[in-house]
Write an enzyme that holds these catalytic residues in place. Structure first.
Site, PDB file in Angstrom:
ATOM      1  N   ASP A 143      10.269  -5.158   8.763  1.00 24.81           N
ATOM      2  CA  ASP A 143       9.259  -4.829   9.774  1.00 24.81           C
ATOM      3  C   ASP A 143       9.047  -6.125  10.569  1.00 24.81           C
ATOM      4  O   ASP A 143       9.887  -7.023  10.507  1.00 24.81           O
ATOM      5  CB  ASP A 143       7.971  -4.337   9.079  1.00 24.81           C
ATOM      6  N   VAL A 197       0.860  -1.186   0.000  1.00 18.68           N
ATOM      7  CA  VAL A 197       0.000   0.000   0.000  1.00 18.68           C
ATOM      8  C   VAL A 197       0.895   1.235   0.000  1.00 18.68           C
ATOM      9  O   VAL A 197       1.807   1.353   0.813  1.00 18.68           O
ATOM     10  CB  VAL A 197      -0.936   0.011   1.233  1.00 18.68           C
ATOM     11  N   ALA A 222       4.620   4.166   2.820  1.00 17.33           N
ATOM     12  CA  ALA A 222       4.071   2.934   2.245  1.00 17.33           C
ATOM     13  C   ALA A 222       4.204   1.816   3.273  1.00 17.33           C
ATOM     14  O   ALA A 222       4.852   1.991   4.306  1.00 17.33           O
ATOM     15  CB  ALA A 222       4.814   2.559   0.983  1.00 17.33           C
ATOM     16  N   LYS A 223       3.610   0.696   3.018  1.00 14.03           N
ATOM     17  CA  LYS A 223       3.811  -0.491   3.860  1.00 14.03           C
ATOM     18  C   LYS A 223       3.390  -1.707   3.037  1.00 14.03           C
ATOM     19  O   LYS A 223       2.550  -1.593   2.143  1.00 14.03           O
ATOM     20  CB  LYS A 223       2.921  -0.406   5.112  1.00 14.03           C
ATOM     21  N   GLY A 224       3.973  -2.849   3.369  1.00 13.96           N
ATOM     22  CA  GLY A 224       3.585  -4.087   2.694  1.00 13.96           C
ATOM     23  C   GLY A 224       3.509  -5.200   3.701  1.00 13.96           C
ATOM     24  O   GLY A 224       3.924  -5.036   4.855  1.00 13.96           O
TER      25      GLY A 224
END
Ligand code: GLU
Length: 445
Positions: A173, A87, A132-134
């Site tokens: 993460d 995202v 962003a992050k995934g």
């Protein structure tokens, strides 16, 4: 084109009203309690500082979200399918940046909330990066190394067109690490036909990683605790610390805080917690955890639940595990003087409400500042990689402490100017920087 402020109304049509925002919210694909709480906090904070509603509206949703399915051949020959996400929330200030999480509770709602927090985290510490992050919804612990590698490579292939050194730069993460980044970097490089170390940060040092990146988030927590102590006129030497979560963030925060003369009296992980009012020898504890893979049954300590650890009578509390652990009830019972949020989103909206009322008892350093050390050193890694010129660990740590110390002071000045609590003030700083970039760039086309 009209000048100055008027351009704000070019971002989206004037017709945006509270009513249309309400309708918009209830149909969000990324709906989750974490997302709703985060978006509501952003909206409330933006309104308090009178940000153009059209800008706020845009900030309440990600710019792009991708859902992928990831088939993986397991070692026993079977094939399992997993769901993954990337995202991208906002890139007004620079390329998207944010970690990749492997955890069994990852969802589009969670990843979207985390991407939104990344946007403001980068802005709070003044990095020229977006958010962003995934993630992949999987418990990675039972995976063999080969399975984990196949999972990571296929996920990378599925999100390949979204990432790149100037486009979107993933990092570790929860549930991922330097090895994961090495596989992503290799897959990307092979697919593009050129070696691209700067497509990820948090790489092993021998592959272009930065000194101090592994320790960075934990050291950043220590940096903000120091800044908060100075601000409050509160001598940290000999004071007691409790840390919930003893993974990458918790362990390095513990070592650094101990080196500053503080006593780590309680720590916990998924198996539960341990407590010793005299304080632990952190080096010894780390050795124990390395062998046993958990703090459980550590000698010379009493067991304590994760829940009870949060409400211990300590000076500094560091929640460094997952989101949503401090609800209204826990918030009402906190006894710490400083709450330094090592995790992302550890306090629920209801908990935040209580903490705002208790702001003179509990000084909050919110996640977007307290855990920004990780992305700050990720930025250092990106800069060093693009220049192929590397710094030593002393350089990295000094710059990290300076950047976080400055961001803390800037957040404080918003706190004073708007006479508000620290979470609101810090987010105001982030929102201010993102919205000024959006307004200056204007609306495309
Ligand atoms: N995953 C970390 C965070 O939540 C680091 C992100 C990065 O280094 O890009 O801040």
């Amino acid at each position: 084109m009209s000048e100055g402020k008027k351009e704000a109304s070019d971002v989206v049509p004037e017709a945006t009203t509270t009513e249309s925002l309400d309708r918009y919210r209830s149909s969000m694909e990324w709906e989750s309690k974490f997302y709703r709480d985060t978006a509501a906090l952003v909206e409330r904070t933006a309104d308090l500082q009178k940000v153009d509603r059209n800008v706020t509206h845009r900030l309440l949703t990600p710019q792009r979200a991708l859902i992928v399915s990831i088939p993986v051949r397991m070692d026993d020959g079977s094939v399992k399918n997993f769901v993954g996400y990337r995202v991208q929330h906002n890139n007004a200030r620079g390329p998207f940046k944010g970690g990749i999480r492997y955890h069994e509770e990852v969802s589009l709602g969670e990843v979207s909330a985390l991407a939104m927090l990344m946007t403001f985290k980068c802005a709070v510490v003044g990095l020229p990066l977006g958010g962003a992050k995934g993630g992949i919804r999987i418990d990675p612990t039972p995976l063999s190394r080969a399975e984990n590698q196949r999972l990571t490579r296929r996920y990378t292939t599925e999100i390949l067109e979204m990432i790149g050194p100037e486009l979107d730069i993933p990092a570790p993460d929860v549930g991922t690490n330097a090895q994961t980044m090495a596989w992503i970097m290799d897959t990307y490089s092979e697919m593009k036909g050129r070696v691209s170390p700067s497509v990820v940060t948090g790489k092993p040092i021998f592959l272009g990683g930065s000194q101090g990146r592994v320790e960075a988030t934990g050291h950043g927590v220590a940096a903000v605790v120091r800044a908060a102590g100075e601000h409050l006129g509160f001598e940290l030497f000999g004071k007691r610390v409790a840390i919930q979560g003893f993974g990458n963030v918790g362990t390095h925060a513990a070592s650094k805080l101990e080196s500053m003369g503080m006593k780590i009296v309680a720590v916990s992980d998924v198996s539960g917690g341990i407590y010793n009012p005299e304080g632990f020898d952190v080096k010894h504890l780390l050795k124990y955890v390395e062998i046993r893979k958990s703090v459980k049954d550590y000698p010379r300590a009493q067991p304590i639940s994760n829940r009870d650890l949060l409400t211990l009578n300590v000076d500094v509390l560091v929640p460094a595990a997952l989101s949503g652990v401090i609800d209204a009830e826990v918030a009402g019972q906190l006894k710490c003087r400083i709450l330094a949020e090592g995790a992302n989103g550890p306090v629920t909206a209801e908990g935040d409400e209580v903490l705002r009322q208790r702001q003179h008892e509990v000084f909050v350093v919110p996640d977007v500042l307290a855990n920004a050390g990780g992305v700050t050193v990720s930025y250092f890694e990106w800069v060093q990689g693009l220049q192929s010129f590397f710094w030593d660990s002393k350089d990295v740590d000094e710059r990290l402490f300076r950047i976080l110390g400055n961001a803390f002071q800037e957040a404080l000045s918003f706190k004073e100017k708007f006479q508000t609590d620290m979470r609101t003030a810090t987010l105001m700083l982030g929102i201010h920087r993102v919205s000024e970039a959006m307004l200056a760039r204007g609306l495309f086309p």
